[in-house]
Write an enzyme that holds these catalytic residues in place. Structure first.
Site, PDB file in Angstrom:
ATOM      1  N   HIS A 170      47.775  49.730  -4.032  1.00  0.00           N
ATOM      2  CA  HIS A 170      47.512  51.150  -3.765  1.00  0.00           C
ATOM      3  C   HIS A 170      47.008  51.381  -2.340  1.00  0.00           C
ATOM      4  O   HIS A 170      47.513  52.242  -1.623  1.00  0.00           O
ATOM      5  CB  HIS A 170      46.509  51.738  -4.757  1.00  0.00           C
ATOM      6  CG  HIS A 170      46.060  53.094  -4.312  1.00  0.00           C
ATOM      7  ND1 HIS A 170      46.855  54.210  -4.454  1.00  0.00           N
ATOM      8  CD2 HIS A 170      44.959  53.506  -3.633  1.00  0.00           C
ATOM      9  CE1 HIS A 170      46.252  55.244  -3.901  1.00  0.00           C
ATOM     10  NE2 HIS A 170      45.100  54.844  -3.399  1.00  0.00           N
ATOM     11  N   CYS A 190      49.426  53.855  -9.181  1.00  0.00           N
ATOM     12  CA  CYS A 190      49.197  55.264  -9.538  1.00  0.00           C
ATOM     13  C   CYS A 190      50.238  55.779 -10.526  1.00  0.00           C
ATOM     14  O   CYS A 190      49.966  56.717 -11.267  1.00  0.00           O
ATOM     15  CB  CYS A 190      49.169  56.125  -8.278  1.00  0.00           C
ATOM     16  SG  CYS A 190      47.658  55.850  -7.320  1.00  0.00           S
ATOM     17  N   CYS A 206      52.647  54.990  -5.731  1.00  0.00           N
ATOM     18  CA  CYS A 206      52.630  53.518  -5.823  1.00  0.00           C
ATOM     19  C   CYS A 206      52.684  53.073  -7.289  1.00  0.00           C
ATOM     20  O   CYS A 206      52.413  53.853  -8.202  1.00  0.00           O
ATOM     21  CB  CYS A 206      51.405  52.938  -5.119  1.00  0.00           C
ATOM     22  SG  CYS A 206      49.877  53.010  -6.069  1.00  0.00           S
ATOM     23  N   GLN A 258      41.341  42.870  27.238  1.00  0.00           N
ATOM     24  CA  GLN A 258      39.936  42.800  26.848  1.00  0.00           C
ATOM     25  C   GLN A 258      39.114  43.616  27.851  1.00  0.00           C
ATOM     26  O   GLN A 258      39.696  44.417  28.577  1.00  0.00           O
ATOM     27  CB  GLN A 258      39.474  41.324  26.802  1.00  0.00           C
ATOM     28  CG  GLN A 258      40.098  40.523  25.655  1.00  0.00           C
ATOM     29  CD  GLN A 258      39.494  40.871  24.299  1.00  0.00           C
ATOM     30  OE1 GLN A 258      38.499  41.603  24.189  1.00  0.00           O
ATOM     31  NE2 GLN A 258      40.132  40.375  23.224  1.00  0.00           N
ATOM     32  N   CYS A 297      49.980  60.014  -5.081  1.00  0.00           N
ATOM     33  CA  CYS A 297      50.492  58.718  -4.623  1.00  0.00           C
ATOM     34  C   CYS A 297      51.592  58.231  -5.565  1.00  0.00           C
ATOM     35  O   CYS A 297      51.499  58.372  -6.779  1.00  0.00           O
ATOM     36  CB  CYS A 297      49.340  57.720  -4.580  1.00  0.00           C
ATOM     37  SG  CYS A 297      49.851  56.061  -4.092  1.00  0.00           S
ATOM     38  N   ASP A 325      43.005  34.848  24.015  1.00  0.00           N
ATOM     39  CA  ASP A 325      42.072  35.734  24.714  1.00  0.00           C
ATOM     40  C   ASP A 325      40.652  35.356  24.344  1.00  0.00           C
ATOM     41  O   ASP A 325      40.423  34.679  23.345  1.00  0.00           O
ATOM     42  CB  ASP A 325      42.340  37.192  24.332  1.00  0.00           C
ATOM     43  CG  ASP A 325      42.236  37.423  22.817  1.00  0.00           C
ATOM     44  OD1 ASP A 325      42.443  36.450  22.049  1.00  0.00           O
ATOM     45  OD2 ASP A 325      41.962  38.547  22.398  1.00  0.00           O
ATOM     46  N   ASP A 368      46.603  46.858  12.847  1.00  0.00           N
ATOM     47  CA  ASP A 368      46.412  46.022  11.657  1.00  0.00           C
ATOM     48  C   ASP A 368      44.938  46.062  11.323  1.00  0.00           C
ATOM     49  O   ASP A 368      44.109  46.327  12.203  1.00  0.00           O
ATOM     50  CB  ASP A 368      46.792  44.560  11.930  1.00  0.00           C
ATOM     51  CG  ASP A 368      45.681  43.843  12.677  1.00  0.00           C
ATOM     52  OD1 ASP A 368      45.580  44.011  13.904  1.00  0.00           O
ATOM     53  OD2 ASP A 368      44.858  43.145  12.029  1.00  0.00           O
ATOM     54  N   ASP A 391      48.339  36.454  15.354  1.00  0.00           N
ATOM     55  CA  ASP A 391      47.326  36.711  16.373  1.00  0.00           C
ATOM     56  C   ASP A 391      47.095  35.441  17.201  1.00  0.00           C
ATOM     57  O   ASP A 391      47.710  34.407  16.945  1.00  0.00           O
ATOM     58  CB  ASP A 391      46.049  37.256  15.742  1.00  0.00           C
ATOM     59  CG  ASP A 391      45.404  36.258  14.798  1.00  0.00           C
ATOM     60  OD1 ASP A 391      45.902  35.115  14.701  1.00  0.00           O
ATOM     61  OD2 ASP A 391      44.413  36.612  14.142  1.00  0.00           O
TER      62      ASP A 391
END
Lengths: 386, 386
Positions: free
Chosen positions: B350, B324, B321, B204, B319, B159, B281, B105
């Protein structure tokens, strides 16, 4: 019932086999057969206090470290989440998803080090939980029941752990009580007809060789599948810990595993193995890892030090662990200073690998007849790495 | 130099390819070609603030989650360990052992949310580190240099991030400054002749649709390889965030990726995708994981609740994963209450898997022409699971 075995006349299911012996020292290489796999000895057992080795997944323990046996703490799991809860969730093996061997301690050490307002009687020990102050009673029978609920492969009999130093008279009384508790524990254990686990008694006796010997002699009468030596690493000089082990070991049967509880530093492991010890455990590698102290083949690395700021080398270039294969000291230092969780994982992976590697090296040396040289080299490690 | 491509007329090395489009909504499936691999879009990028996704090894990110791109924070890494240190250690990819794509970023958001005593001028922003109070200056050129030192695949132009709410006049001034900073950033970036990365400007305009449109129009003149929409998730109602995205998207070229920064909840992801967003994100999945809030296909599971005490079911039985597949809600609850590190790892694994699964499901639905149904189902998730 477990069929009778040439190695083991006890009631439990753990069998021990000595496969090689050092002709010079007491060191031996063995195989410990448990209901959850065979463990090569001498072995260091990572500590999974609360049903987890702090910072590691069971996958990392099995696949990265190839640990074959873990230790879990009866006191902690009894208080939280509770042994009955764990029993209903498949025992510790199912609960924490670990299908290899598990040894649980007696709860004694934590009662005496963590809880408050304890009252010791011949029946057991009354204590207050360090979590919420609630009162609980541990007896020789109840701690066997807790460990059976946990589904442990190797259980420990309740023992009294003394602070250091104490008088000979205090230690003598305590040995008497520990032996009487061990007898009660074995009576209860055998009444359960349990065949999927073994119970080990714990030799106490503070720092008095006569009491250590007496305690060992009394406990051997129980014909257990293995024996532990406890009450060490309580603040005494290291030479004294070794002396206590030396006093007890000759009395313990050669065909049963010997387990010294709560030791030691990397450079001490060979000292215990040389004295005929087969099993050890310690929070040192994992706790020190989280505090930024890394054990290497050249000594300690205190990772926060400024000299590692741009050090592109791995923690230990002789180490094959996940951490050393992929990450620099500089990255680890950054994670440590930034308080990142990943530091605990990477550092613990490395330190435990170091301990397990030392034990594997010692075992190999015993088998090859080169134990004294290996031991000398490992005991002479400097305290601080380059 | 990167050869000219039908998809992309920009200067950088990131190329975007739309492979399918929803006929009803603005949703599209694409491929983002980066110097560190191809990323299927729409994509959710796990946040690795300080060169680590909290609680996970890069191996878990790659092998368990198959994450193709991570986000790292310029502000944090600039302050600690420092971008020049990271450059000397092989850039972020080498430093954190991640050979897939990395987006960084601009540093703007953290300067405005974490640092103190900041002073914004047309040249840049003067701020005090939240770590030690030291004064630092971020300019459009310097933040490009920092990100180039980090070796990021996708850089963001500096920004100005405003709090919410602000007046139209304040937002108008801020848009003017953000556009002028973006121009300066691109001028500087292009002067470096950098071909191994791309720079995205950030739209923005606070919560004013006219300013969002104006900002987008000005930034498109820079002919960037992709565009971000920032300044959302600052406390405004969710409907307003979506309205701002709706205002900006139509002005952004269809053949470049669109990235909305810092969103969102699992049930919001489809809303953004429906509006033509390709990249997102958010710290939500990882931060909520550490706080014991787990996202499932049936809504939230707040793991500390007593009803999970002996719940042998996995967090989400739909799930796949690692968490799980092997661990019960009861075990996770125990780890959470005991404050164990492993909880952070298992919960983060998870939650991120849930986010990535949602994005994979949405992408598949776009390709199969079934996006609206998928989106409707995902947007209607209850807040609290059974």
């Amino acid at each position: 019932m477990q069929p009778a075995s040439p190695y083991n006349g006890g009631v439990g299911s753990v069998r021990f086999e000595v496969v090689a012996q050092c002709p010079v020292t007491g060191a031996r290489a063995g195989l410990l057969h448990t209901p959850h796999g065979v463990v090569e000895t001498p072995v260091f057992m990572p500590v999974g206090t609360q049903a987890t080795v702090k910072g590691l997944t069971p996958r990392e323990l099995a696949e990265d470290l190839d640990a074959k046996i873990l230790l879990a703490n009866t006191y902690h799991l009894y208080l939280r989440p509770g042994h009955e809860t764990i029993r209903r969730l498949g025992g510790l093996h199912g609960f924490m998803h670990w299908d290899r061997a598990i040894l649980t301690d007696s709860g004694g050490f934590q009662v005496f080090s963590l809880s408050s307002l304890r009252k010791v009687t011949d029946d057991g020990v009354l204590f207050r939980s360090h979590l919420d102050g609630d009162e609980h009673l541990f007896t020789p029978a109840s701690t066997v029941d807790v460990q059976l609920a946990l589904g442990s492969d190797i259980l420990m009999a309740l023992d009294e752990c003394l602070e250091y130093p104490v008088s000979h008279e205090t230690a003598r009384q305590s040995v008497r009580r520990t032996v009487s508790w061990a007898r009660a524990a074995f009576e209860h254990f055998r009444r359960q007809g349990e065949t999927a686990s073994s119970l080990f008694p714990i030799v106490q006796g503070s720092m008095f060789t006569d009491l250590r010997r007496e305690c060992a002699a009394r406990l051997v009468e129980l014909e257990a599948d293995g024996h532990a030596i406890g009450g060490l690493s309580v603040g005494e000089p290291r030479a004294l810990s070794l002396e206590m082990v030396e006093a007890a070991v000759p009395l313990l049967p050669r065909d049963r595993p010997r387990y010294v509880m709560g030791v030691g530093l990397p450079e001490e492991l060979a000292e215990y193995v040389a004295r005929g010890v087969d099993m050890m455990d310690c929070v040192m590698p994992s706790r020190n890892a989280r505090n930024g102290c890394l054990f290497t083949s050249r000594g300690r690395v205190v990772i926060k030090q400024a000299r590692y700021k741009e050090d592109a080398a791995p923690v230990d270039d002789h180490c094959g662990c996940y951490t050393c294969r992929h990450f620099s000291r500089a990255y680890l230092r950054h994670l440590f200073l930034a308080g990142e969780i990943l530091f605990a994982t990477l550092a613990t992976l490395h330190n435990l690998r170091r301990y397990l590697d030392i034990m594997r090296e010692l075992r190999q040396a015993i088998i090859l007849g080169a134990f004294p040289e290996s031991a000398r080299r490992l005991c002479a490690l400097p305290g601080e790495g380059k």
